[in-house]
Write an enzyme that holds these catalytic residues in place. Structure first.
Site, PDB file in Angstrom:
ATOM      1  N   ARG A  33      46.031 101.275  49.789  1.00 32.15           N
ATOM      2  CA  ARG A  33      47.154 102.210  49.983  1.00 32.15           C
ATOM      3  C   ARG A  33      47.165 102.754  51.411  1.00 32.15           C
ATOM      4  O   ARG A  33      47.480 103.935  51.632  1.00 32.15           O
ATOM      5  CB  ARG A  33      47.076 103.387  48.999  1.00 32.15           C
ATOM      6  CG  ARG A  33      47.245 103.018  47.542  1.00 32.15           C
ATOM      7  CD  ARG A  33      48.643 102.466  47.272  1.00 32.15           C
ATOM      8  NE  ARG A  33      48.915 102.329  45.857  1.00 32.15           N
ATOM      9  CZ  ARG A  33      48.634 101.242  45.130  1.00 32.15           C
ATOM     10  NH1 ARG A  33      48.070 100.197  45.695  1.00 32.15           N
ATOM     11  NH2 ARG A  33      48.945 101.194  43.852  1.00 32.15           N
ATOM     12  N   SER A  66      52.384 106.627  40.973  1.00 33.20           N
ATOM     13  CA  SER A  66      51.118 107.383  41.058  1.00 33.20           C
ATOM     14  C   SER A  66      51.275 108.509  42.075  1.00 33.20           C
ATOM     15  O   SER A  66      51.678 108.262  43.215  1.00 33.20           O
ATOM     16  CB  SER A  66      49.989 106.479  41.538  1.00 33.20           C
ATOM     17  OG  SER A  66      49.818 105.383  40.678  1.00 33.20           O
ATOM     18  N   GLU A  91      49.455 110.489  47.178  1.00 34.31           N
ATOM     19  CA  GLU A  91      49.864 109.157  47.667  1.00 34.31           C
ATOM     20  C   GLU A  91      51.220 109.163  48.368  1.00 34.31           C
ATOM     21  O   GLU A  91      51.338 108.632  49.480  1.00 34.31           O
ATOM     22  CB  GLU A  91      49.864 108.150  46.509  1.00 34.31           C
ATOM     23  CG  GLU A  91      50.012 106.725  46.998  1.00 34.31           C
ATOM     24  CD  GLU A  91      50.631 105.804  45.997  1.00 34.31           C
ATOM     25  OE1 GLU A  91      51.869 105.833  45.851  1.00 34.31           O
ATOM     26  OE2 GLU A  91      49.884 105.041  45.363  1.00 34.31           O
TER      27      GLU A  91
HETATM   28  P1  FAD Z   1      60.340 105.101  50.788  1.00 36.03           P
HETATM   29  O1  FAD Z   1      59.858 105.936  49.666  1.00 36.03           O
HETATM   30  O2  FAD Z   1      61.761 105.209  51.170  1.00 36.03           O
HETATM   31  O3  FAD Z   1      59.424 105.406  52.067  1.00 36.03           O
HETATM   32  C1  FAD Z   1      58.039 105.517  51.922  1.00 36.03           C
HETATM   33  C2  FAD Z   1      57.420 105.697  53.320  1.00 36.03           C
HETATM   34  O4  FAD Z   1      57.604 104.505  54.083  1.00 36.03           O
HETATM   35  C3  FAD Z   1      58.089 106.815  54.128  1.00 36.03           C
HETATM   36  O5  FAD Z   1      57.099 107.457  54.910  1.00 36.03           O
HETATM   37  C4  FAD Z   1      59.067 106.081  55.034  1.00 36.03           C
HETATM   38  O6  FAD Z   1      59.285 106.753  56.258  1.00 36.03           O
HETATM   39  C5  FAD Z   1      58.326 104.777  55.278  1.00 36.03           C
HETATM   40  N1  FAD Z   1      59.268 103.668  55.480  1.00 36.03           N
HETATM   41  C6  FAD Z   1      60.106 103.124  54.567  1.00 36.03           C
HETATM   42  N2  FAD Z   1      60.787 102.096  55.103  1.00 36.03           N
HETATM   43  C7  FAD Z   1      60.375 102.004  56.388  1.00 36.03           C
HETATM   44  C8  FAD Z   1      60.733 101.145  57.480  1.00 36.03           C
HETATM   45  N3  FAD Z   1      61.645 100.160  57.354  1.00 36.03           N
HETATM   46  N4  FAD Z   1      60.118 101.352  58.674  1.00 36.03           N
HETATM   47  C9  FAD Z   1      59.203 102.340  58.836  1.00 36.03           C
HETATM   48  N5  FAD Z   1      58.840 103.172  57.854  1.00 36.03           N
HETATM   49  C10 FAD Z   1      59.414 102.998  56.640  1.00 36.03           C
HETATM   50  N6  FAD Z   1      53.305 101.405  44.977  1.00 36.03           N
HETATM   51  C11 FAD Z   1      52.323 100.475  44.920  1.00 36.03           C
HETATM   52  O7  FAD Z   1      51.691 100.161  45.944  1.00 36.03           O
HETATM   53  N7  FAD Z   1      51.997  99.877  43.745  1.00 36.03           N
HETATM   54  C12 FAD Z   1      52.626 100.158  42.589  1.00 36.03           C
HETATM   55  O8  FAD Z   1      52.306  99.589  41.554  1.00 36.03           O
HETATM   56  C13 FAD Z   1      53.665 101.120  42.615  1.00 36.03           C
HETATM   57  N8  FAD Z   1      54.329 101.452  41.478  1.00 36.03           N
HETATM   58  C14 FAD Z   1      55.321 102.390  41.521  1.00 36.03           C
HETATM   59  C15 FAD Z   1      56.000 102.688  40.338  1.00 36.03           C
HETATM   60  C16 FAD Z   1      57.031 103.614  40.341  1.00 36.03           C
HETATM   61  C17 FAD Z   1      57.745 103.937  39.058  1.00 36.03           C
HETATM   62  C18 FAD Z   1      57.404 104.250  41.553  1.00 36.03           C
HETATM   63  C19 FAD Z   1      58.543 105.234  41.574  1.00 36.03           C
HETATM   64  C20 FAD Z   1      56.729 103.965  42.737  1.00 36.03           C
HETATM   65  C21 FAD Z   1      55.681 103.025  42.736  1.00 36.03           C
HETATM   66  N9  FAD Z   1      54.963 102.692  43.900  1.00 36.03           N
HETATM   67  C22 FAD Z   1      53.986 101.742  43.863  1.00 36.03           C
HETATM   68  C23 FAD Z   1      55.296 103.336  45.186  1.00 36.03           C
HETATM   69  C24 FAD Z   1      56.492 102.675  45.926  1.00 36.03           C
HETATM   70  O9  FAD Z   1      57.146 101.770  45.089  1.00 36.03           O
HETATM   71  C25 FAD Z   1      56.025 101.941  47.184  1.00 36.03           C
HETATM   72  O10 FAD Z   1      55.332 102.814  48.046  1.00 36.03           O
HETATM   73  C26 FAD Z   1      57.206 101.319  47.961  1.00 36.03           C
HETATM   74  O11 FAD Z   1      56.721 100.467  48.967  1.00 36.03           O
HETATM   75  C27 FAD Z   1      58.121 102.378  48.584  1.00 36.03           C
HETATM   76  O12 FAD Z   1      59.293 101.737  49.034  1.00 36.03           O
HETATM   77  P2  FAD Z   1      60.580 102.585  49.427  1.00 36.03           P
HETATM   78  O13 FAD Z   1      61.558 101.679  50.066  1.00 36.03           O
HETATM   79  O14 FAD Z   1      61.063 103.346  48.256  1.00 36.03           O
HETATM   80  O15 FAD Z   1      59.963 103.576  50.519  1.00 36.03           O
HETATM   81  N1  EPU Z   2      43.890 106.214  32.547  1.00 33.46           N
HETATM   82  C1  EPU Z   2      43.613 107.398  31.898  1.00 33.46           C
HETATM   83  N2  EPU Z   2      44.667 108.160  31.462  1.00 33.46           N
HETATM   84  C2  EPU Z   2      45.968 107.777  31.676  1.00 33.46           C
HETATM   85  C3  EPU Z   2      46.228 106.553  32.335  1.00 33.46           C
HETATM   86  C4  EPU Z   2      45.167 105.788  32.771  1.00 33.46           C
HETATM   87  O1  EPU Z   2      42.461 107.778  31.687  1.00 33.46           O
HETATM   88  O2  EPU Z   2      46.856 108.536  31.276  1.00 33.46           O
HETATM   89  C5  EPU Z   2      42.737 105.416  33.053  1.00 33.46           C
HETATM   90  C6  EPU Z   2      42.349 104.277  32.107  1.00 33.46           C
HETATM   91  O3  EPU Z   2      40.955 104.208  32.131  1.00 33.46           O
HETATM   92  C7  EPU Z   2      42.925 103.051  32.793  1.00 33.46           C
HETATM   93  C8  EPU Z   2      42.785 103.431  34.258  1.00 33.46           C
HETATM   94  O4  EPU Z   2      43.066 104.836  34.294  1.00 33.46           O
HETATM   95  O5  EPU Z   2      42.213 101.897  32.498  1.00 33.46           O
HETATM   96  C9  EPU Z   2      43.722 102.702  35.197  1.00 33.46           C
HETATM   97  O6  EPU Z   2      45.077 102.904  34.766  1.00 33.46           O
HETATM   98  P1  EPU Z   2      46.240 101.918  35.235  1.00 33.46           P
HETATM   99  O7  EPU Z   2      45.858 100.507  34.938  1.00 33.46           O
HETATM  100  O8  EPU Z   2      47.519 102.428  34.674  1.00 33.46           O
HETATM  101  O9  EPU Z   2      46.237 102.047  36.810  1.00 33.46           O
HETATM  102  P2  EPU Z   2      46.139 103.295  37.785  1.00 33.46           P
HETATM  103  O10 EPU Z   2      44.801 103.286  38.441  1.00 33.46           O
HETATM  104  O11 EPU Z   2      46.594 104.560  37.163  1.00 33.46           O
HETATM  105  C10 EPU Z   2      46.911 101.892  39.848  1.00 33.46           C
HETATM  106  C11 EPU Z   2      47.920 102.057  40.946  1.00 33.46           C
HETATM  107  C12 EPU Z   2      49.311 101.737  40.436  1.00 33.46           C
HETATM  108  C13 EPU Z   2      49.330 100.285  39.986  1.00 33.46           C
HETATM  109  C14 EPU Z   2      48.284 100.105  38.867  1.00 33.46           C
HETATM  110  C15 EPU Z   2      48.133  98.657  38.472  1.00 33.46           C
HETATM  111  C16 EPU Z   2      47.033 103.703  42.479  1.00 33.46           C
HETATM  112  C17 EPU Z   2      47.088 105.104  42.994  1.00 33.46           C
HETATM  113  N3  EPU Z   2      47.866 103.399  41.483  1.00 33.46           N
HETATM  114  O12 EPU Z   2      47.245 102.864  38.866  1.00 33.46           O
HETATM  115  O13 EPU Z   2      50.228 101.900  41.519  1.00 33.46           O
HETATM  116  O14 EPU Z   2      50.599  99.918  39.505  1.00 33.46           O
HETATM  117  O15 EPU Z   2      46.988 100.560  39.339  1.00 33.46           O
HETATM  118  O16 EPU Z   2      47.458  97.981  39.496  1.00 33.46           O
HETATM  119  O17 EPU Z   2      46.251 102.890  42.990  1.00 33.46           O
HETATM  120  C18 EPU Z   2      51.656 103.503  42.569  1.00 33.46           C
HETATM  121  O18 EPU Z   2      50.984 103.326  43.602  1.00 33.46           O
HETATM  122  O19 EPU Z   2      52.630 104.287  42.544  1.00 33.46           O
HETATM  123  C19 EPU Z   2      51.282 102.798  41.343  1.00 33.46           C
HETATM  124  C20 EPU Z   2      51.940 102.947  40.197  1.00 33.46           C
END
Ligand code: FAD
Ligand code: EPU
Length: 343
Positions: A164, A238, A334
């Protein structure tokens, strides 16, 4: 160039938080971006870049000009039969890109299905999920400097990708607008099936029977079952990073909390789920002032209609305090915080 003054950002962030920016421009071409940057320089206005707003928290109004990256385009730079190199515009939808690469027979991104947001934002935090990160597929990032409009290209090494994390969160924070990324993807699938939730969902099939399309569909289905859809319940995924601890610290905690899940990392440290720490402290399902902790996933803070980023950040602070008092671990938020709290 069409500039909207005092623009509402509520529909431009997946937490649906209420905030306004001094000005907003939707960027549909590199020329439009150059024009907007020149305007910002001439008017001594700071610039904030936004994609789909899925990883931001607006704590208040922004005094900057918001540039929404909405450029489109993806094309193949070359294909040597073993790998393909793609150039993709920053405003493209990440999940649509993943779907398209699979349909073309380009592999590697299947575990990263359904991550919200734009391609241009993906390198900022080196998006990752289900055992895969963007970094290894990223060959170059193309950008314009905000202070001069100069074009720059960074190699993957120069992006300094981590969990991240990247150079765009540190030395180059707020310096660049990413305009396009170059990806290098294999033409033969090398499936990554080790992530526990993925491994157990596919456990009944032998590895030879599983295709990249199966992985894509399984990841989509796990994500839909675990994470709330921001369109229904506004959230930013997250809210905290998972802490990565030295082995000794993780072992001490494990001795004290035997149920604590511990995931060994390649660098010898241990990652522990912040969700587990937050749930242990009793926050899962908690609601206050229109915000809360999702009842199905303790790492996801949600906006139930409170509209205020300040309320959400107060809740996040209180969660972090109880986790620190219970486990001695400092949680790190995050998403990027903008507005009164952070400028
Ligand atoms: P924004 O939210 O619009 O911007 C995020 C940051 O990036 C800001 O600081 C912005 O200034 C900068 N930025 C955006 N575009 C540019 C650009 N073109 N040039 C320079 N800076 C820029 N993230 C994960 O890594 N793994 C996950 O599994 C994951 N799951 C998610 C699930 C949900 C339901 C949600 C809501 C979010 C999740 N995220 C996850 C976080 C998010 O999807 C990512 O961080 C994604 O890359 C953000 O894209 P965005 O276009 O919405 O960025
Ligand atoms: N868990 C709990 N309680 C909960 C949920 C999860 O105890 O309510 C524990 C369980 O032990 C589970 C573990 O957390 O096994 C991991 O949970 P999960 O697989 O849902 O993943 P996470 O660690 O919560 C991370 C990323 C996610 C990504 C998933 C899958 C971060 C900060 N988050 O979540 O990214 O989708 O793994 O790889 O690293 C995001 O960045 O926004 C995001 C959703």
């Amino acid at each position: 160039m069409q500039i909207t003054s005092d623009a509402s950002l509520q529909t431009r962030n997946t937490l649906a938080l209420c905030a306004h920016s001094r000005a907003l421009v939707s960027i549909e071409s590199e020329n439009a971006l150059r024009e907007a940057l020149a305007w910002a320089r001439a008017n001594s206005t700071a610039v904030t870049v936004l994609g789909h707003g899925s990883n931001v928290v607006f704590a208040g109004d922004l005094s900057s000009m918001v540039l929404v990256q909405a450029t489109r385009g993806r094309h193949c730079l070359d294909d040597d039969g073993s790998h393909v190199r793609l150039r993709v515009a920053a405003g493209e939808n990440w999940h649509h890109l993943v779907e398209w690469t699979l349909s073309e027979g380009y592999f590697g991104l299947e575990n990263l299905a359904l991550i919200p947001g734009t391609v241009g934002a993906a390198p900022i935090q080196n998006i990752g999920a289900y055992g895969v990160e963007l970094g290894p597929f990223m060959e170059a990032v193309h950008a314009l400097r905000i202070d001069s409009g100069e074009a720059v290209t960074l190699s993957s090494e120069q992006c300094e990708f981590g969990y991240r994390d990247s150079v765009f969160k540190h030395r180059l924070r707020d310096q660049l607008v990413i305009t396009a990324v170059d990806l290098r993807l294999p033409r033969v699938a090398r499936l990554q099936l080790g992530y526990p939730a993925l491994a157990s969902a596919l456990a009944l099939r032998s590895e030879q029977e599983i295709s990249a399309r199966d992985v894509f569909e399984t990841v989509v289905s796990i994500r839909r079952s675990k994470l709330p859809d921001p369109a229904a319940i506004p959230n930013a995924g997250s809210f905290f990073k998972n802490p990565v601890l030295q082995k000794q610290q993780a072992a001490r905690l494990k001795a004290q909390f035997p149920d604590l899940p511990v995931y060994p990392q390649a660098d010898g440290r241990d990652k522990i789920p912040a969700a587990w720490l937050i749930e242990y402290c009793g926050w899962k399902g908690h609601r206050e002032n229109g915000v809360g902790v999702h009842p199905d996933h303790a790492l996801v803070l949600v906006n139930y209609g409170g509209d205020s980023g300040a309320c959400l950040l107060q809740l996040a602070d209180r969660i972090a305090v109880t986790v620190r008092d219970t486990f001695g671990i400092t949680l790190e938020i995050e998403p990027r915080v903008y507005g009164q709290c952070n400028g």
